[in-house]
Design a protein around this motif. Structure first.
Motif, mmCIF file in Angstrom:
data_model
loop_
_atom_site.group_PDB
_atom_site.id
_atom_site.type_symbol
_atom_site.label_atom_id
_atom_site.label_comp_id
_atom_site.label_asym_id
_atom_site.label_seq_id
_atom_site.Cartn_x
_atom_site.Cartn_y
_atom_site.Cartn_z
ATOM 1 N N GLY A 144 -5.772 4.696 -5.407
ATOM 2 C CA GLY A 144 -6.518 5.192 -4.244
ATOM 3 C C GLY A 144 -6.057 4.548 -2.953
ATOM 4 N N LYS A 145 -7.007 3.808 -2.331
ATOM 5 C CA LYS A 145 -6.721 3.143 -1.055
ATOM 6 C C LYS A 145 -6.486 1.638 -1.273
ATOM 7 N N THR A 146 -5.718 0.996 -0.384
ATOM 8 C CA THR A 146 -5.498 -0.448 -0.522
ATOM 9 C C THR A 146 -6.731 -1.212 -0.028
ATOM 10 N N ILE A 147 -6.877 -2.436 -0.512
ATOM 11 C CA ILE A 147 -7.979 -3.297 -0.042
ATOM 12 C C ILE A 147 -7.809 -3.538 1.463
ATOM 13 N N GLY A 148 -6.542 -3.701 1.863
ATOM 14 C CA GLY A 148 -6.257 -3.975 3.281
ATOM 15 C C GLY A 148 -6.702 -2.854 4.202
ATOM 16 N N SER A 149 -6.801 -1.639 3.667
ATOM 17 C CA SER A 149 -7.162 -0.499 4.539
ATOM 18 C C SER A 149 -8.591 -0.609 5.052
ATOM 19 N N PHE A 150 -9.377 -1.505 4.476
ATOM 20 C CA PHE A 150 -10.769 -1.681 4.923
ATOM 21 C C PHE A 150 -10.900 -2.804 5.950
ATOM 22 N N LEU A 151 -9.763 -3.484 6.224
ATOM 23 C CA LEU A 151 -9.779 -4.524 7.266
ATOM 24 C C LEU A 151 -9.582 -3.857 8.628
#
Ligand SMILES: NC(=O)c1ccc[n+]([C@@H]2O[C@H](COP(=O)([O-])OP(=O)(O)OC[C@H]3O[C@@H](n4cnc5c(N)ncnc54)[C@H](O)[C@@H]3O)[C@@H](O)[C@H]2O)c1
Ligand SMILES: O=c1ccn([C@@H]2O[C@H](COP(=O)(O)OP(=O)(O)O[C@H]3OC[C@@H](O)[C@H](O)[C@H]3O)[C@@H](O)[C@H]2O)c(=O)[nH]1
Length: 390
Positions: A144-151
């Motif tokens: 899905g999405k990277t963890i970093g994309s929520f920073l």
């Protein structure tokens, strides 16, 4: 002179096997069939509803060297009683069958979920019940999405690999909310992975799961209006090829900021052959198969394809080669996206010693050469014909 005995990575002789390849008529399946026929003694029961992309292997003078080693079975695995018999006749089943074009995920979510989860259930069941080995094709999209994309966009931690490198035995699967039906595909793929894994854990199924990271090359999808529906929306390689062939600007969804790593289909097929012929090293594993060195934004891909196509076709690029479009306009309601897909290569390096070789420029050069040679004339015919009088 007898051909040299082929040995696996541990020096053991490789014995010829029979492979039930479901989805053999598709992009990956057609390249895998070519490789198996040209370089191995294995037999293939090619199962699909279509055979256009493997016709050259099934008939005509070029197919003579392997006429007794590849047989096409036209069947839909949703509802065909012949499936179990074909799996029982084989040593190994490879399941490639899926709806796997993003334009379908939010517009045909039920078909997408059925295709990627429900329809795969009997394949897993027949393999497990008959003690047959299974190689199941999942997707890098399960991350899905990277963890970093929520920073926050400019947060320094975004540069920390722990926040974006995707690792089979460590990374979570992060999807958007239910109303973002794009994730119907990735979620179905995640659940079938968990079912396969559970069949392995509880019933001893010998399985390998493959997570392809954007494999591209000749015969991927279709060119709308030529060898596929005019209103069809294939994956990005075919979309951009179609735009280039028609001298149209390439459409960048939401500005083309998403990033991808692309691997040449011929490199990726090498990895699959290693999995097939090294069961002791592949069984029980999930493998990322991609090229971490080929990362671009979609915008950069469009710019590179424009430059390569101009070289291949001899035609100058458009003054304005790209145009931004919203995802709502291009895909409709419920679209969402993976921001970044860089595969960790530790496990596949350790188990199979595989690494990709081909740069993005080189794979685009050979692929766009194929596209231009295959489609340019047909497009000229279609676009030069006067519109039917209304
Ligand atoms: N190409 C990639 O980069 C990529 C990336 C991630 C995952 N994958 C996965 O790899 C697999 C193969 O992908 P591909 O790119 O070759 O796609 P593809 O669409 O070219 O091939 C899929 C094939 O499966 C067949 N099929 C689908 N449903 C069927 C059914 N019910 N019965 C019989 N045949 C059926 C289709 O006719 C098609 O020929 C898929 O599972 C896909 O999710 C591919
Ligand atoms: O014309 C286009 C087509 C696509 N795109 C963008 O290009 C990117 C790649 O789109 P693709 O259609 O190739 O598909 P994706 O890479 O998103 O997913 C694919 O990944 C691997 C497999 O799981 C599947 O084959 C598919 O889900 C997306 O960000 C998409 O929005 C454009 O900007 N313009």
């Amino acid at each position: 002179m007898a051909s040299p005995v082929r040995v696996d990575l541990d020096g053991n002789p490789i014995r010829p096997i029979t492979i039930c390849m479901i989805g053999a008529g598709g992009f990956i399946g057609s390249h895998l069939c070519e490789k198996l026929m040209a370089e191995t003694p294995h037999k293939v029961l090619a199962v699909d509803v279509y055979s256009d992309k493997i016709k050259h292997l099934l008939e005509g003078p070029a197919s003579l060297p392997w006429t007794d080693r590849i047989h096409f079975h036209r069947l839909n695995i949703k509802n065909d009683s012949r499936l179990e018999g074909l799996i029982k006749m084989s040593d190994l089943t490879i399941n490639l069958a899926a709806i796997c074009t993003p334009a379908d995920y939010n517009t045909r979510p039920l078909d997408t979920i059925y295709s990627n989860f429900i329809d795969a259930l009997p394949v897993v069941k027949y393999c497990s019940e008959n003690n047959k080995r299974l190689i199941h094709f999942s997707t890098c999209e399960v991350y899905g999405k990277t963890i970093g994309s929520f920073l926050p966009t400019d947060h320094p931690m975004r540069q920390d690999p722990a926040y974006f490198i995707l690792k089979e035995d460590a990374s979570p699967c992060i999807f958007g909310p239910i109303e973002k039906q794009r994730w119907s595909y990735a979620c179905a793929k995640q659940l079938i992975e968990r079912l396969v894994y559970a069949e392995g854990a509880e019933n001893g199924l010998e399985f390998t799961i493959v997570r392809p990271f954007n494999w591209i090359g000749p015969r991927m999808d279709f060119i709308p209006g030529i060898d596929g529906p005019s209103e069809g929306v294939p994956r990005v390689l075919a979309c951009f090829s179609n735009n280039l062939l028609r001298h149209e600007p390439l459409k960048l969804v939401d500005g083309g900021q998403s990033q991808r790593t692309f691997v040449y289909i011929k490199d990726a097929i090498e990895a699959v052959l290693l999995m097939i012929e090294n069961p002791a090293r592949a069984n029980g594993h999930i493998f990322n198969v991609g090229n971490p060195n080929n990362e671009v934004t979609v915008r950069q891909l469009a710019e590179m394809m424009t430059e390569v196509y101009s070289k291949v076709s001899g035609e100058p690029p458009l003054e304005v080669p790209t145009v931004d479009v919203s995802s709502k306009e291009f895909y409709g309601e419920g679209y969402d996206d993976s921001d970044k897909r860089i595969p960790d290569m530790t496990i596949i390096n350790r188990q199979l010693g595989w690494n990709p070789k081909t740069s993005l420029w080189d794979l685009l050069e050979s692929t766009l050469t194929y596209q231009h040679r295959t489609y340019a004339e047909a497009i000229k015919q279609v676009t030069s014909k006067p519109l039917a009088s209304s």
